[in-house]
Design a protein around this motif. Structure first.
Motif, PDB file in Angstrom:
ATOM      1  N   ASN A  62       0.719  -1.407   0.420  1.00 44.68           N
ATOM      2  CA  ASN A  62       0.334  -0.341  -0.006  1.00 44.68           C
ATOM      3  C   ASN A  62       0.715   1.360  -0.269  1.00 44.68           C
ATOM      4  O   ASN A  62       1.781   1.135   0.630  1.00 44.68           O
ATOM      5  CB  ASN A  62      -0.827  -0.365   1.520  1.00 44.68           C
ATOM      6  CG  ASN A  62      -1.517  -0.822   1.452  1.00 44.68           C
ATOM      7  OD1 ASN A  62      -2.413  -1.316   0.452  1.00 44.68           O
ATOM      8  ND2 ASN A  62      -1.788  -1.823   2.383  1.00 44.68           N
ATOM      9  N   ILE A  63       0.234   2.243  -1.418  1.00 44.35           N
ATOM     10  CA  ILE A  63       1.004   3.644  -1.027  1.00 44.35           C
ATOM     11  C   ILE A  63       0.402   4.343  -0.159  1.00 44.35           C
ATOM     12  O   ILE A  63      -0.427   4.418  -0.349  1.00 44.35           O
ATOM     13  CB  ILE A  63       1.037   3.999  -2.236  1.00 44.35           C
ATOM     14  CG1 ILE A  63       2.168   2.462  -2.914  1.00 44.35           C
ATOM     15  CG2 ILE A  63       2.178   4.923  -1.728  1.00 44.35           C
ATOM     16  CD1 ILE A  63       2.886   2.434  -2.729  1.00 44.35           C
ATOM     17  N   SER A  64       0.962   4.910   1.677  1.00 45.23           N
ATOM     18  CA  SER A  64       0.305   6.094   2.044  1.00 45.23           C
ATOM     19  C   SER A  64       0.978   7.333   1.292  1.00 45.23           C
ATOM     20  O   SER A  64       1.118   7.724   0.373  1.00 45.23           O
ATOM     21  CB  SER A  64       0.399   5.474   3.254  1.00 45.23           C
ATOM     22  OG  SER A  64       0.430   6.840   4.228  1.00 45.23           O
ATOM     23  N   SER A  65       1.836   8.180   2.696  1.00 46.69           N
ATOM     24  CA  SER A  65       2.041   9.423   2.075  1.00 46.69           C
ATOM     25  C   SER A  65       2.503   9.949   3.353  1.00 46.69           C
ATOM     26  O   SER A  65       2.087   9.456   4.852  1.00 46.69           O
ATOM     27  CB  SER A  65       1.431  10.477   1.801  1.00 46.69           C
ATOM     28  OG  SER A  65       1.814  12.090   1.575  1.00 46.69           O
ATOM     29  N   VAL A  71       2.314  -7.451   3.811  1.00 50.82           N
ATOM     30  CA  VAL A  71       1.479  -6.946   4.341  1.00 50.82           C
ATOM     31  C   VAL A  71       1.985  -5.249   3.907  1.00 50.82           C
ATOM     32  O   VAL A  71       2.388  -5.409   5.210  1.00 50.82           O
ATOM     33  CB  VAL A  71      -0.504  -6.747   4.492  1.00 50.82           C
ATOM     34  CG1 VAL A  71      -0.990  -5.097   4.392  1.00 50.82           C
ATOM     35  CG2 VAL A  71      -0.581  -8.038   4.452  1.00 50.82           C
ATOM     36  N   ASN A  72       2.251  -4.316   3.479  1.00 44.28           N
ATOM     37  CA  ASN A  72       3.192  -3.688   3.710  1.00 44.28           C
ATOM     38  C   ASN A  72       2.816  -2.192   3.180  1.00 44.28           C
ATOM     39  O   ASN A  72       1.962  -2.456   1.964  1.00 44.28           O
ATOM     40  CB  ASN A  72       4.783  -4.287   3.697  1.00 44.28           C
ATOM     41  CG  ASN A  72       4.824  -4.944   4.181  1.00 44.28           C
ATOM     42  OD1 ASN A  72       5.361  -5.104   5.764  1.00 44.28           O
ATOM     43  ND2 ASN A  72       5.434  -6.130   3.464  1.00 44.28           N
ATOM     44  N   CYS A  73       3.080  -1.175   4.125  1.00 44.57           N
ATOM     45  CA  CYS A  73       3.290  -0.519   3.271  1.00 44.57           C
ATOM     46  C   CYS A  73       4.626   0.681   3.455  1.00 44.57           C
ATOM     47  O   CYS A  73       5.641   0.883   3.929  1.00 44.57           O
ATOM     48  CB  CYS A  73       2.089   0.296   4.549  1.00 44.57           C
ATOM     49  SG  CYS A  73       1.314   1.885   4.328  1.00 44.57           S
ATOM     50  N   ILE A  74       4.519   1.635   2.296  1.00 44.90           N
ATOM     51  CA  ILE A  74       5.502   2.954   1.946  1.00 44.90           C
ATOM     52  C   ILE A  74       5.114   3.976   2.196  1.00 44.90           C
ATOM     53  O   ILE A  74       3.703   4.680   1.628  1.00 44.90           O
ATOM     54  CB  ILE A  74       6.123   2.541   0.674  1.00 44.90           C
ATOM     55  CG1 ILE A  74       6.946   1.022   0.319  1.00 44.90           C
ATOM     56  CG2 ILE A  74       6.908   3.337   0.033  1.00 44.90           C
ATOM     57  CD1 ILE A  74       6.911   0.974  -1.430  1.00 44.90           C
ATOM     58  N   CYS A  75       5.339   5.175   2.574  1.00 44.74           N
ATOM     59  CA  CYS A  75       5.225   6.142   2.973  1.00 44.74           C
ATOM     60  C   CYS A  75       5.990   7.210   2.376  1.00 44.74           C
ATOM     61  O   CYS A  75       7.021   7.869   2.730  1.00 44.74           O
ATOM     62  CB  CYS A  75       5.396   7.105   4.298  1.00 44.74           C
ATOM     63  SG  CYS A  75       3.911   6.321   4.895  1.00 44.74           S
TER      64      CYS A  75
END
Length: 242
Positions: free
Chosen positions: A131-134, A172-176
């Motif tokens: 998932n691409i967050s910010s 499940v991972n996230c990039i900000c």
């Protein structure tokens, strides 16, 4: 057989770089887009990556779009939730539709894109949700209550889903990302952009390819022990773990 990766908002900006990075390491990529047919056609012709049109803010459209990808390319093994929009404004001026548009596209899409594929991933014992967050989902940003709320929600979604699927082989991972040199950032007034860059310790904007490289790593087997992580890629502008 090559694994299939779906990248939402995958034909331009950060999404285009993600699509290319995944293709370069051997994935079969389906690049989703919402509306710019001419740009998507040019992207597909230039890269050889197939583009699929649907609105990630529409659950039924996501289900149908993902079925089409699987019919044409194969079972989806990686979903990169990258698509996002902005509708900026101070909250005392922010209209209700501006709030709902951003929440629906940037946050509700996490469910809309994950729900149709998660059972199959769990059954196979393998899958990747990225998932691409910010940076603004981590620290907040004046004039972006809608965007910051949605992107903070992406972080929470990531951490909760990671706990649900860890024993099933689905990470499940996230990039900000911080401020990345894309069309969206290029539209910022020059003086404002200069002040933004002045606040980035490495002294420059990020490159979309740097986000793509992080996604490619998280999609790989080398990242199988990483789940529930929040990766900050922002040049040191905001240093946090979530």
């Amino acid at each position: 057989m090559s694994k299939v990766a779906v990248v939402t908002g995958g034909t331009r900006g950060i999404g285009e770089a993600i699509s290319m990075a995944l293709k370069d390491v051997g994935f079969v990529v389906a690049a989703n887009y919402a509306g710019n047919d001419e740009r998507a056609k040019a992207f597909a012709e230039r890269t050889g990556i197939k583009a699929f049109k649907w609105d990630v803010g529409d659950f039924e459209a996501c289900k149908a779009g993902l079925r089409r990808v699987e019919d044409e390319l194969g079972i989806v093994d990686i979903v990169v939730n990258n698509a996002g929009i902005t509708r900026d404004g101070m909250i005392h001026k922010l209209e209700l539709d501006q709030w709902h548009e951003v929440i629906n596209t940037n946050l509700n899409s996490m469910y809309y894109m994950t729900k149709p594929v998660i059972d199959e991933m769990r059954a196979r014992g393998h899958g990747r949700i990225i998932n691409i967050s910010s940076i603004n989902g981590q620290k907040g940003q004046m004039g972006q209550t809608n965007y910051s709320a949605a992107k903070a929600g992406v972080i929470g979604f990531t951490k909760a889903l990671a706990q649900e699927t860890a024993r099933k082989g689905v990470t499940v991972n996230c990039i900000c990302p911080g401020y990345i040199d894309t069309d969206m950032v290029a539209a910022v007034p020059e003086k404002v952009l200069e002040s933004i860059v002045a606040g980035i310790p490495v002294g420059r904007l990020g490159q979309a390819e740097e986000i793509g490289a992080m996604v490619a790593f998280l999609a790989s087997e080398k990242a199988a022990f990483i789940t529930g992580a929040v990766m900050t890629v922002n040049g040191g502008q905001y240093m946090a773990n979530g």
